[in-house]
Design a protein around this motif. Structure first.
Motif, PDB file in Angstrom:
ATOM      1  N   ASP A   1     -25.049 -15.514-114.656  1.00  0.00           N
ATOM      2  CA  ASP A   1     -25.961 -16.077-115.580  1.00  0.00           C
ATOM      3  C   ASP A   1     -26.954 -15.156-116.202  1.00  0.00           C
ATOM      4  O   ASP A   1     -27.128 -14.023-115.544  1.00  0.00           O
ATOM      5  CB  ASP A   1     -26.935 -17.041-115.151  1.00  0.00           C
ATOM      6  CG  ASP A   1     -26.135 -18.363-114.476  1.00  0.00           C
ATOM      7  OD1 ASP A   1     -25.331 -18.851-115.110  1.00  0.00           O
ATOM      8  OD2 ASP A   1     -26.498 -18.827-113.468  1.00  0.00           O
ATOM      9  N   ASN A   2     -27.050 -15.121-117.482  1.00  0.00           N
ATOM     10  CA  ASN A   2     -27.809 -13.985-118.263  1.00  0.00           C
ATOM     11  C   ASN A   2     -29.563 -14.239-117.915  1.00  0.00           C
ATOM     12  O   ASN A   2     -29.798 -15.245-118.626  1.00  0.00           O
ATOM     13  CB  ASN A   2     -27.706 -13.815-119.666  1.00  0.00           C
ATOM     14  CG  ASN A   2     -28.486 -12.795-120.335  1.00  0.00           C
ATOM     15  OD1 ASN A   2     -29.339 -12.198-119.648  1.00  0.00           O
ATOM     16  ND2 ASN A   2     -27.962 -12.308-121.532  1.00  0.00           N
ATOM     17  N   ASP A   3     -30.036 -13.711-117.070  1.00  0.00           N
ATOM     18  CA  ASP A   3     -31.477 -13.810-117.025  1.00  0.00           C
ATOM     19  C   ASP A   3     -32.459 -13.121-117.716  1.00  0.00           C
ATOM     20  O   ASP A   3     -33.864 -12.981-117.658  1.00  0.00           O
ATOM     21  CB  ASP A   3     -31.886 -13.351-115.389  1.00  0.00           C
ATOM     22  CG  ASP A   3     -31.382 -14.876-114.638  1.00  0.00           C
ATOM     23  OD1 ASP A   3     -30.787 -15.747-115.204  1.00  0.00           O
ATOM     24  OD2 ASP A   3     -31.522 -14.674-113.401  1.00  0.00           O
ATOM     25  N   GLY A   4     -31.901 -12.317-118.818  1.00  0.00           N
ATOM     26  CA  GLY A   4     -32.801 -11.464-119.608  1.00  0.00           C
ATOM     27  C   GLY A   4     -33.180 -10.065-119.141  1.00  0.00           C
ATOM     28  O   GLY A   4     -32.873 -10.012-117.937  1.00  0.00           O
ATOM     29  N   TYR A   5     -33.620  -9.125-119.802  1.00  0.00           N
ATOM     30  CA  TYR A   5     -34.046  -7.874-119.354  1.00  0.00           C
ATOM     31  C   TYR A   5     -32.669  -7.088-118.863  1.00  0.00           C
ATOM     32  O   TYR A   5     -32.898  -6.316-117.956  1.00  0.00           O
ATOM     33  CB  TYR A   5     -35.028  -7.752-118.543  1.00  0.00           C
ATOM     34  CG  TYR A   5     -36.293  -8.377-118.957  1.00  0.00           C
ATOM     35  CD1 TYR A   5     -37.249  -7.767-119.854  1.00  0.00           C
ATOM     36  CD2 TYR A   5     -36.718  -9.703-118.528  1.00  0.00           C
ATOM     37  CE1 TYR A   5     -38.295  -8.419-120.398  1.00  0.00           C
ATOM     38  CE2 TYR A   5     -37.769 -10.425-119.073  1.00  0.00           C
ATOM     39  CZ  TYR A   5     -38.556  -9.890-119.997  1.00  0.00           C
ATOM     40  OH  TYR A   5     -39.633 -10.516-120.643  1.00  0.00           O
TER      41      TYR A   5
ATOM     42  N   ASP B   1     -29.156  -7.351-123.063  1.00  0.00           N
ATOM     43  CA  ASP B   1     -29.199  -8.593-123.027  1.00  0.00           C
ATOM     44  C   ASP B   1     -28.202  -9.515-123.590  1.00  0.00           C
ATOM     45  O   ASP B   1     -28.161 -10.693-123.467  1.00  0.00           O
ATOM     46  CB  ASP B   1     -30.675  -9.080-123.444  1.00  0.00           C
ATOM     47  CG  ASP B   1     -31.772  -8.408-122.786  1.00  0.00           C
ATOM     48  OD1 ASP B   1     -31.779  -8.281-121.368  1.00  0.00           O
ATOM     49  OD2 ASP B   1     -32.892  -8.349-123.389  1.00  0.00           O
TER      50      ASP B   1
ATOM     51  N   GLU C   1     -26.823  -9.373-108.109  1.00  0.00           N
ATOM     52  CA  GLU C   1     -27.333  -9.125-109.581  1.00  0.00           C
ATOM     53  C   GLU C   1     -26.745  -7.899-110.106  1.00  0.00           C
ATOM     54  O   GLU C   1     -26.623  -6.795-109.266  1.00  0.00           O
ATOM     55  CB  GLU C   1     -28.999  -8.940-109.421  1.00  0.00           C
ATOM     56  CG  GLU C   1     -29.548  -8.602-110.723  1.00  0.00           C
ATOM     57  CD  GLU C   1     -31.044  -8.574-110.369  1.00  0.00           C
ATOM     58  OE1 GLU C   1     -31.733  -9.572-111.047  1.00  0.00           O
ATOM     59  OE2 GLU C   1     -31.535  -7.627-109.827  1.00  0.00           O
TER      60      GLU C   1
ATOM     61  N   LEU D   1     -28.441 -13.381-103.313  1.00  0.00           N
ATOM     62  CA  LEU D   1     -28.565 -13.322-104.853  1.00  0.00           C
ATOM     63  C   LEU D   1     -27.880 -11.919-105.221  1.00  0.00           C
ATOM     64  O   LEU D   1     -28.122 -10.847-104.289  1.00  0.00           O
ATOM     65  CB  LEU D   1     -30.059 -13.112-105.474  1.00  0.00           C
ATOM     66  CG  LEU D   1     -30.318 -12.501-106.727  1.00  0.00           C
ATOM     67  CD1 LEU D   1     -29.738 -13.719-107.727  1.00  0.00           C
ATOM     68  CD2 LEU D   1     -31.768 -12.147-106.817  1.00  0.00           C
TER      69      LEU D   1
ATOM     70  N   LYS E   1     -30.544  -8.393-116.806  1.00  0.00           N
ATOM     71  CA  LYS E   1     -29.974  -8.830-115.501  1.00  0.00           C
ATOM     72  C   LYS E   1     -28.957 -10.066-115.555  1.00  0.00           C
ATOM     73  O   LYS E   1     -29.455 -10.976-116.223  1.00  0.00           O
ATOM     74  CB  LYS E   1     -31.336  -9.169-114.503  1.00  0.00           C
ATOM     75  CG  LYS E   1     -32.386  -7.953-114.587  1.00  0.00           C
ATOM     76  CD  LYS E   1     -33.301  -8.466-113.782  1.00  0.00           C
ATOM     77  CE  LYS E   1     -34.415  -7.316-113.551  1.00  0.00           C
ATOM     78  NZ  LYS E   1     -35.671  -7.584-112.833  1.00  0.00           N
ATOM     79  N   TYR E   2     -28.220  -9.941-114.702  1.00  0.00           N
ATOM     80  CA  TYR E   2     -27.014 -10.982-114.705  1.00  0.00           C
ATOM     81  C   TYR E   2     -26.855 -11.427-113.459  1.00  0.00           C
ATOM     82  O   TYR E   2     -26.439 -10.477-112.520  1.00  0.00           O
ATOM     83  CB  TYR E   2     -25.749 -10.535-115.248  1.00  0.00           C
ATOM     84  CG  TYR E   2     -25.975 -10.139-116.856  1.00  0.00           C
ATOM     85  CD1 TYR E   2     -25.615 -11.085-117.897  1.00  0.00           C
ATOM     86  CD2 TYR E   2     -26.457  -8.951-117.357  1.00  0.00           C
ATOM     87  CE1 TYR E   2     -25.648 -10.862-119.188  1.00  0.00           C
ATOM     88  CE2 TYR E   2     -26.587  -8.658-118.628  1.00  0.00           C
ATOM     89  CZ  TYR E   2     -26.443  -9.480-119.642  1.00  0.00           C
ATOM     90  OH  TYR E   2     -26.466  -9.235-120.833  1.00  0.00           O
ATOM     91  N   ARG E   3     -26.825 -12.459-112.933  1.00  0.00           N
ATOM     92  CA  ARG E   3     -27.144 -13.106-111.553  1.00  0.00           C
ATOM     93  C   ARG E   3     -26.205 -14.117-111.335  1.00  0.00           C
ATOM     94  O   ARG E   3     -25.831 -14.955-111.998  1.00  0.00           O
ATOM     95  CB  ARG E   3     -28.623 -13.357-111.349  1.00  0.00           C
ATOM     96  CG  ARG E   3     -29.588 -12.250-111.436  1.00  0.00           C
ATOM     97  CD  ARG E   3     -30.866 -12.880-111.334  1.00  0.00           C
ATOM     98  NE  ARG E   3     -31.917 -11.818-111.356  1.00  0.00           N
ATOM     99  CZ  ARG E   3     -33.167 -11.910-111.374  1.00  0.00           C
ATOM    100  NH1 ARG E   3     -33.608 -13.222-111.299  1.00  0.00           N
ATOM    101  NH2 ARG E   3     -33.932 -10.971-111.482  1.00  0.00           N
TER     102      ARG E   3
END
Length: 141
Positions: A92-96, A69, A58, A56, A98-100
């Motif tokens: 991918d935008n995972d919210g808060y 966000d 991030e 992963l 965080k882009y992973r």
């Protein structure tokens, strides 16, 4: 008589110049700035990696003190150190903030990971070096 005209001309010039100057903002009035807070991003990696498993990656993105966000674009650039071949992967935008992405490293060696983050007119490119060795990874910086 000539001195009197010089003085009058001098004072008239001062009056005209002072009338043309911009007024200063009063000290008790708030100035609204259109300059956005600075954009920052930090790369982290998680997971034990072997050459056949995913890791992963991030990017944690903030603007000022708040998580961001709604970045316009977050892309990871991955390349093996010393090589020109680069791989670009949209996160991918995972919210808060965080882009992973999940990524599989195929060979042992040093890898350069750069997160390209764009929000509005700001762009940052934090960089991290990962060492993949013997089926495991470690962060260099």
């Amino acid at each position: 008589m000539i001195m009197k005209r010089v003085y009058l001309l001098f004072f008239a010039s001062l009056l005209i110049l002072s009338a043309c100057q911009n007024k200063e903002t009063a000290e008790d009035k708030e100035v609204i700035s259109n300059v956005p807070d600075p954009l920052t991003a930090e790369i982290s990696s998680r997971g034990v990696n072997s050459t056949s498993k995913e890791i992963l990656l991030e990017a944690i993105v903030t603007q000022g003190t708040k998580s961001l966000d709604h970045a316009d674009e977050v892309t990871f650039e991955i390349r093996k150190s010393g090589e020109d071949n680069r791989q670009l992967i949209e996160a991918d935008n995972d919210g808060y903030g965080k882009y992973r992405i999940m990524h599989t490293f195929r060979d042992d060696g040093k890898y350069i990971v750069i997160a390209h983050v764009t929000a509005g007119e700001q762009h940052v490119m934090p960089e991290k070096e990962l060492v993949i060795k013997g089926g495991q990874h470690s962060d260099v910086n």
